[in-house]
Design a protein around this motif. Sequence first.
Motif, PDB file in Angstrom:
ATOM      1  N   PHE A  54       0.241 -12.966  34.725  1.00  0.00           N
ATOM      2  CA  PHE A  54      -0.805 -13.483  33.791  1.00  0.00           C
ATOM      3  C   PHE A  54      -1.741 -14.228  34.947  1.00  0.00           C
ATOM      4  CE2 PHE A  54       0.834 -13.578  29.321  1.00  0.00           C
ATOM      5  CZ  PHE A  54       1.298 -12.238  29.306  1.00  0.00           C
ATOM      6  N   ASP A  55      -3.055 -14.255  34.680  1.00  0.00           N
ATOM      7  CA  ASP A  55      -3.777 -15.165  35.555  1.00  0.00           C
ATOM      8  C   ASP A  55      -3.783 -16.494  34.841  1.00  0.00           C
ATOM      9  OD1 ASP A  55      -5.740 -15.353  33.432  1.00  0.00           O
ATOM     10  OD2 ASP A  55      -6.861 -13.449  34.253  1.00  0.00           O
ATOM     11  N   GLU A  56      -4.332 -17.466  35.577  1.00  0.00           N
ATOM     12  CA  GLU A  56      -4.220 -18.986  34.927  1.00  0.00           C
ATOM     13  C   GLU A  56      -4.840 -19.236  33.640  1.00  0.00           C
ATOM     14  OE1 GLU A  56      -5.920 -23.349  36.664  1.00  0.00           O
ATOM     15  OE2 GLU A  56      -5.535 -21.923  37.957  1.00  0.00           O
ATOM     16  N   GLU A  57      -5.941 -18.585  33.421  1.00  0.00           N
ATOM     17  CA  GLU A  57      -6.582 -18.738  32.172  1.00  0.00           C
ATOM     18  C   GLU A  57      -5.689 -18.170  30.996  1.00  0.00           C
ATOM     19  OE1 GLU A  57      -9.381 -20.485  29.944  1.00  0.00           O
ATOM     20  OE2 GLU A  57      -9.007 -20.980  31.977  1.00  0.00           O
ATOM     21  N   GLN A  58      -5.251 -17.017  31.390  1.00  0.00           N
ATOM     22  CA  GLN A  58      -4.431 -16.601  30.121  1.00  0.00           C
ATOM     23  C   GLN A  58      -3.096 -17.439  29.732  1.00  0.00           C
ATOM     24  OE1 GLN A  58      -3.587 -12.694  31.958  1.00  0.00           O
ATOM     25  NE2 GLN A  58      -4.617 -11.778  30.413  1.00  0.00           N
ATOM     26  N   LEU A  59      -2.545 -17.988  30.876  1.00  0.00           N
ATOM     27  CA  LEU A  59      -1.351 -18.846  30.742  1.00  0.00           C
ATOM     28  C   LEU A  59      -1.821 -20.161  30.065  1.00  0.00           C
ATOM     29  CD1 LEU A  59       0.408 -18.526  34.091  1.00  0.00           C
ATOM     30  CD2 LEU A  59       1.460 -17.637  31.803  1.00  0.00           C
ATOM     31  N   LEU A  60      -2.896 -20.649  30.439  1.00  0.00           N
ATOM     32  CA  LEU A  60      -3.561 -21.892  29.617  1.00  0.00           C
ATOM     33  C   LEU A  60      -3.896 -21.825  28.344  1.00  0.00           C
ATOM     34  CD1 LEU A  60      -5.626 -23.568  32.714  1.00  0.00           C
ATOM     35  CD2 LEU A  60      -3.487 -24.327  31.795  1.00  0.00           C
ATOM     36  N   GLU A  61      -4.495 -20.710  28.170  1.00  0.00           N
ATOM     37  CA  GLU A  61      -4.803 -20.406  26.543  1.00  0.00           C
ATOM     38  C   GLU A  61      -3.619 -20.138  25.958  1.00  0.00           C
ATOM     39  OE1 GLU A  61      -7.663 -16.998  26.494  1.00  0.00           O
ATOM     40  OE2 GLU A  61      -9.217 -18.228  27.316  1.00  0.00           O
ATOM     41  N   ASN A  62      -2.450 -19.160  26.338  1.00  0.00           N
ATOM     42  CA  ASN A  62      -1.077 -19.320  25.594  1.00  0.00           C
ATOM     43  C   ASN A  62      -0.708 -20.713  25.532  1.00  0.00           C
ATOM     44  OD1 ASN A  62      -1.327 -16.600  25.248  1.00  0.00           O
ATOM     45  ND2 ASN A  62       0.375 -16.119  26.601  1.00  0.00           N
ATOM     46  N   VAL A  63      -0.403 -21.479  26.493  1.00  0.00           N
ATOM     47  CA  VAL A  63       0.036 -22.887  26.384  1.00  0.00           C
ATOM     48  C   VAL A  63      -0.848 -23.604  25.256  1.00  0.00           C
ATOM     49  CG1 VAL A  63       0.177 -25.134  27.563  1.00  0.00           C
ATOM     50  CG2 VAL A  63       0.968 -22.974  28.844  1.00  0.00           C
ATOM     51  N   ARG A  64      -2.096 -23.695  25.505  1.00  0.00           N
ATOM     52  CA  ARG A  64      -2.893 -24.324  24.324  1.00  0.00           C
ATOM     53  C   ARG A  64      -2.582 -23.813  22.861  1.00  0.00           C
ATOM     54  NH1 ARG A  64      -7.519 -22.973  26.429  1.00  0.00           N
ATOM     55  NH2 ARG A  64      -7.480 -24.642  28.032  1.00  0.00           N
ATOM     56  N   ALA A  65      -2.637 -22.556  22.699  1.00  0.00           N
ATOM     57  CA  ALA A  65      -2.157 -22.010  21.566  1.00  0.00           C
ATOM     58  C   ALA A  65      -0.779 -22.584  20.727  1.00  0.00           C
ATOM     59  CB  ALA A  65      -2.216 -20.438  21.385  1.00  0.00           C
ATOM     60  N   PHE A  66       0.276 -22.459  21.989  1.00  0.00           N
ATOM     61  CA  PHE A  66       1.594 -22.982  21.410  1.00  0.00           C
ATOM     62  C   PHE A  66       1.416 -24.627  21.135  1.00  0.00           C
ATOM     63  CE2 PHE A  66       5.974 -24.144  21.853  1.00  0.00           C
ATOM     64  CZ  PHE A  66       6.692 -23.159  21.401  1.00  0.00           C
ATOM     65  N   MET A  67       0.859 -25.241  22.077  1.00  0.00           N
ATOM     66  CA  MET A  67       0.699 -26.763  21.656  1.00  0.00           C
ATOM     67  C   MET A  67       0.017 -26.898  20.560  1.00  0.00           C
ATOM     68  SD  MET A  67       2.421 -27.971  24.203  1.00  0.00           S
ATOM     69  CE  MET A  67       2.109 -29.807  24.394  1.00  0.00           C
ATOM     70  N   ASN A  68      -1.090 -26.367  20.049  1.00  0.00           N
ATOM     71  CA  ASN A  68      -1.811 -26.622  18.992  1.00  0.00           C
ATOM     72  C   ASN A  68      -0.749 -26.053  17.552  1.00  0.00           C
ATOM     73  OD1 ASN A  68      -3.977 -27.443  20.179  1.00  0.00           O
ATOM     74  ND2 ASN A  68      -5.046 -25.382  20.080  1.00  0.00           N
ATOM     75  N   GLY A  69      -0.160 -25.164  17.850  1.00  0.00           N
ATOM     76  CA  GLY A  69       0.734 -24.823  16.707  1.00  0.00           C
ATOM     77  C   GLY A  69       1.702 -25.879  16.678  1.00  0.00           C
ATOM     78  N   LEU A  70       2.391 -26.410  17.534  1.00  0.00           N
ATOM     79  CA  LEU A  70       3.365 -27.581  17.629  1.00  0.00           C
ATOM     80  C   LEU A  70       2.812 -28.772  16.695  1.00  0.00           C
ATOM     81  CD1 LEU A  70       5.577 -27.642  20.903  1.00  0.00           C
ATOM     82  CD2 LEU A  70       6.204 -27.137  18.432  1.00  0.00           C
ATOM     83  N   GLN A  71       1.440 -29.183  17.073  1.00  0.00           N
ATOM     84  CA  GLN A  71       0.820 -30.137  16.571  1.00  0.00           C
ATOM     85  C   GLN A  71       0.625 -29.940  15.090  1.00  0.00           C
ATOM     86  OE1 GLN A  71      -0.045 -32.696  18.174  1.00  0.00           O
ATOM     87  NE2 GLN A  71      -0.843 -33.874  16.576  1.00  0.00           N
ATOM     88  N   ASP A  72       0.385 -28.736  14.653  1.00  0.00           N
ATOM     89  CA  ASP A  72       0.282 -28.371  13.205  1.00  0.00           C
ATOM     90  C   ASP A  72       1.703 -28.604  12.260  1.00  0.00           C
ATOM     91  OD1 ASP A  72      -2.331 -28.014  13.406  1.00  0.00           O
ATOM     92  OD2 ASP A  72      -1.982 -25.701  13.636  1.00  0.00           O
ATOM     93  N   VAL A  73       2.917 -28.507  12.969  1.00  0.00           N
ATOM     94  CA  VAL A  73       3.997 -28.675  12.423  1.00  0.00           C
ATOM     95  C   VAL A  73       4.716 -30.017  12.820  1.00  0.00           C
ATOM     96  CG1 VAL A  73       4.503 -26.103  12.321  1.00  0.00           C
ATOM     97  CG2 VAL A  73       5.182 -27.406  14.224  1.00  0.00           C
ATOM     98  N   LYS A  74       4.085 -30.890  13.278  1.00  0.00           N
ATOM     99  CA  LYS A  74       4.592 -32.167  13.506  1.00  0.00           C
ATOM    100  C   LYS A  74       5.109 -32.854  12.583  1.00  0.00           C
ATOM    101  CE  LYS A  74       1.806 -35.582  14.895  1.00  0.00           C
ATOM    102  NZ  LYS A  74       1.120 -36.417  15.760  1.00  0.00           N
TER     103      LYS A  74
END
Length: 227
Positions: free
Chosen positions: A169-189
């Motif tokens: 994966f390129d850097e942007e793809q990884l960062l977007e996946n990380v961002r989506a995962f972190m946003n998901g965690l924030q929603d279930v905090k």
Amino acid sequence: NHTYNICDHNEKEEGPYRNVDETIELAINLNVDPRKPNQSLRGSFPLPHGTGKTPKVIAFVSSDKAAAEALAAGAVKAGGQDLVDEIANGTLPLTSFDRTVASKGVLGKLGKIARVLGPRGLMPNPKLGTVADNDDGITGVIADQLAGAVPYRTDKDGIIHAGIGKASFDEEQLLENVRAFMNGLQDVKPETFGKGKKKGGGGGGKKAGAGTKFYLSAHLTSTQGRG
């Protein structure tokens, strides 16, 4: 494991020892105590670029028609009691699949294989998005799994490990996946959180507020590395 800075993934290493497309894993240490009510987090999140791995999904359904639709949707195997029996007697190896989905109507039949699937994290679970309300919804559940939904679960220390992409994966793809995962965690905090004290009782359960950290640390690691 080799540790990467989340924002500096472009420091990928090259060399003959990198002969596979490694999984990039996100490890997050959360300020939660899984022993406390509502602090054991479990579920799954869709990733915009998927995980880089296509899971092998089997589907438990209640009719031949639904089984045929599940196979057409990408399941490697589908059925009802017959599929349960194949797993129970070892005819269908556990290595032939790594995700299971089911319609609610057949969940009662899975008790026979719960001790086989459960310890491996393979039981269909509504929290993981792997249970459909009925047979008609099973194709949508399969599509979600094949599209790159990544399961997560806090371990006993409050740490979550999730494969969020591949080294290709390129850097942007990884960062977007990380961002989506972190946003998901924030929603279930959870509303209250905090690691308990190791001795003397007390600890955990602080009301979320200013100065209370939910994320303690986060790292990206590759499945292989020089150490």
